[in-house]
Design an enzyme around this catalytic site. Structure first.
Site, short mmCIF file in Angstrom:
data_model
loop_
_atom_site.label_atom_id
_atom_site.label_comp_id
_atom_site.label_asym_id
_atom_site.label_seq_id
_atom_site.Cartn_x
_atom_site.Cartn_y
_atom_site.Cartn_z
N HIS A 116 0.82 -1.24 0.07
CA HIS A 116 -0.11 -0.20 -0.08
C HIS A 116 0.85 1.19 -0.17
CE1 HIS A 116 0.54 -0.28 4.55
NE2 HIS A 116 0.60 1.14 4.29
N ASP A 146 0.17 -7.64 1.39
CA ASP A 146 0.65 -6.30 1.50
C ASP A 146 2.03 -5.98 1.42
OD1 ASP A 146 0.13 -3.46 1.75
OD2 ASP A 146 0.02 -3.55 3.97
N SER A 219 4.81 2.69 8.05
CA SER A 219 4.59 1.40 7.02
C SER A 219 5.67 1.02 6.24
CB SER A 219 3.38 1.65 6.19
OG SER A 219 2.12 1.37 6.81
#
Length: 473
Positions: A116, A146, A219
């Site tokens: 993402h 992911d 992230s």
């Protein structure tokens, strides 16, 4: 009142004991200084940019869609400047810049991050802690886990040592390095809070839960054990406020590297496919099926052309184990099946009609996105509402005295359905004054609904009809 007067020597002794105790306690706490010195060169900041069509409105700086009060979030920084002279009008293009983290896994330029973080990016720039900047390309990405694999044109890059996430224990100290809010190479620490967590819409990842402070920009960054080994990739948090609240989730490095190896070698990820729709086994269902306790995954429906149907499985079977690995709950099954390569045969332990048995099934390959299977298309189309539904037969309709309707089997926490008060077991009969008799009809109705407007939804619950107001984000 008498005052106690102690000799000076006694005061000195007491002070020495307190000081020595504090020093001993400090020595028992982990020291991350050497870990950070060794690991920092292999951690990178990832900046992406893409041009999008602006549809009006002004999202909060870095938190688009934060009106959702409680949700699991993929988390990375997001800055959305409006180009000079555009004024943010409808239909105008704008450049969106996002920040994330990543880390080097090979000297010849391979970098791991979250899918993402680089999704739909037009440009990707990787910055090292020595201030070098390099353009990166996406080798491949896998949205189901992911994970994204990037490459830069460089040699002799500093790499990180990878650990074994299967050997982790709850309570162990861990540390994260990333770029929260763009502050490069920030270090936070905590402990492992739980293992093998299943999150909504992430059926293929047994997440590591920690209390390490993770914020936008973290992230894709690494999670370390005390030996300085990467044991996870920081990916999501659970939040009510949009910020860190003590619940962070990382993708185990063993899962990530299995995906990365496939992306590097094949450019895509192949995982086993069983072709079933499953639901949890409640306490009452367990009793009705003659089980001692709830567990396993109940097959609610099968793809008629899928491997399960061809292998002799039936609706009503409860899958208890895959190749002797226990299916503790329904969410465990996709993870176990996904680890097996297509065309391989798995041995399934089942409960059927109160009797335990085994079946061997040759798995298929997960259908392409443009040709979804029945269970895949059904799950995807209902994700917007946040429910899993199943069709009901004529006998149940007659017993409940309803025309049409579908049964709500699961409700995703924090979803639009959950906020509207929809519960598992409800019979959904109409949405926006349009009747619903099949899962396909529900998907079509939900797909056509507008955003951010209250929609009436009619239910049957405990023999009574009621309406709830549904608002989609």
């Amino acid at each position: 009142m008498k005052r106690l007067i102690l000799p000076a020597t006694l005061w000195l002794c007491l002070l020495f004991v307190v000081t020595a105790g504090s020093a001993a306690q400090a020595r028992d706490l982990p020291d991350f200084t050497q870990l950070v010195k060794d690991a920092a060169p292999g951690v990178v900041n990832i900046a992406t940019s893409r041009t999008i069509e602006r549809r009006g409105g002004s999202p909060l700086h870095g938190f688009e869609g934060q009106d959702i009060p409680e949700i699991f979030r993929h988390f990375f920084g997001d800055r959305s400047p409006v180009p000079p002279g555009h004024g943010g009008g409808r239909g105008r293009s704008q450049e969106r810049q996002s920040l994330g983290s990543g880390f080097v896994i090979s000297e010849d330029g391979y970098i791991l991050t979250n899918a993402h973080v680089v999704e739909d990016a037009d440009e990707i720039l990787v910055r090292f802690n020595d201030r070098r900047e390099m353009a990166a390309e996406v080798v491949g990405s896998d949205p189901k886990t992911d994970i994204a694999l990037l490459s830069v044109d460089a040699d002799d890059l500093p790499t990180l040592t990878l650990g074994d996430s299967d050997a982790l224990e709850v309570g162990a100290w861990v540390a994260a390095i990333g770029s929260p809010f763009g502050f490069d190479h920030s270090v936070t620490s905590g402990i492992i809070s739980a293992m093998n967590r299943t999150l909504p819409r992430d059926a293929y990842v047994p997440f590591i839960q920690t209390d390490v402070a993770i914020n936008p920009g973290n992230s894709g960054g690494p999670l370390f054990n005390l030996d300085g080994e990467v044991i996870g990739i920081n990916s999501q948090i659970f939040t009510r406020s949009g910020g860190f609240m003590g619940l962070s989730f990382a993708i185990p490095i063993n899962v990530a590297m299995d995906v990365a190896d496939q992306l590097r070698d094949e450019g895509r990820v192949d995982r086993g496919w069983l072709g079933v729709m499953i639901q949890p086994v409640s306490r009452d269902l367990a009793e009705s099926f003659g089980m001692d306790k709830p567990g396993g995954a109940l097959i609610a429906d099968l793809d008629p052309d899928g491997p399960a149907a061809k292998g002799g499985l039936q609706a009503g079977d409860i899958i208890l184990a895959v190749n002797d690995q226990e299916v503790t709950r329904s969410s465990t099954l996709p993870r176990l099946i996904g680890r097996v390569a297509p065309d391989e045969t798995v041995e399934l332990s089942l409960m059927r009609d109160g009797e335990k048995m085994t079946e061997k099934v040759a798995l298929g390959s997960w259908p392409d996105s443009d040709q979804p299977s029945r269970d895949q298309s059904r799950n995807d189309s209902q994700a917007r509402l946040g429910v899993e539904v199943g069709e009901i037969d004529d006998a149940l309709r007659e017993r409940l005295n309803v025309d049409g309707g579908v049964e709500v089997r699961d409700v995703e926490p924090g979803s639009a359905a959950a906020r509207a008060g929809i519960r598992p077991g409800d019979i959904l009969v109409s949405i926006d004054h349009q009747s619903v008799s099949t899962a396909k009809e529900l998907s079509e109705r939900v797909e056509a609904l507008p955003d951010d407007r209250a929609i009436p939804l009619r239910l049957y619950r405990d023999g009574r009809s009621l309406f709830v107001a549904l608002r989609l984000d």
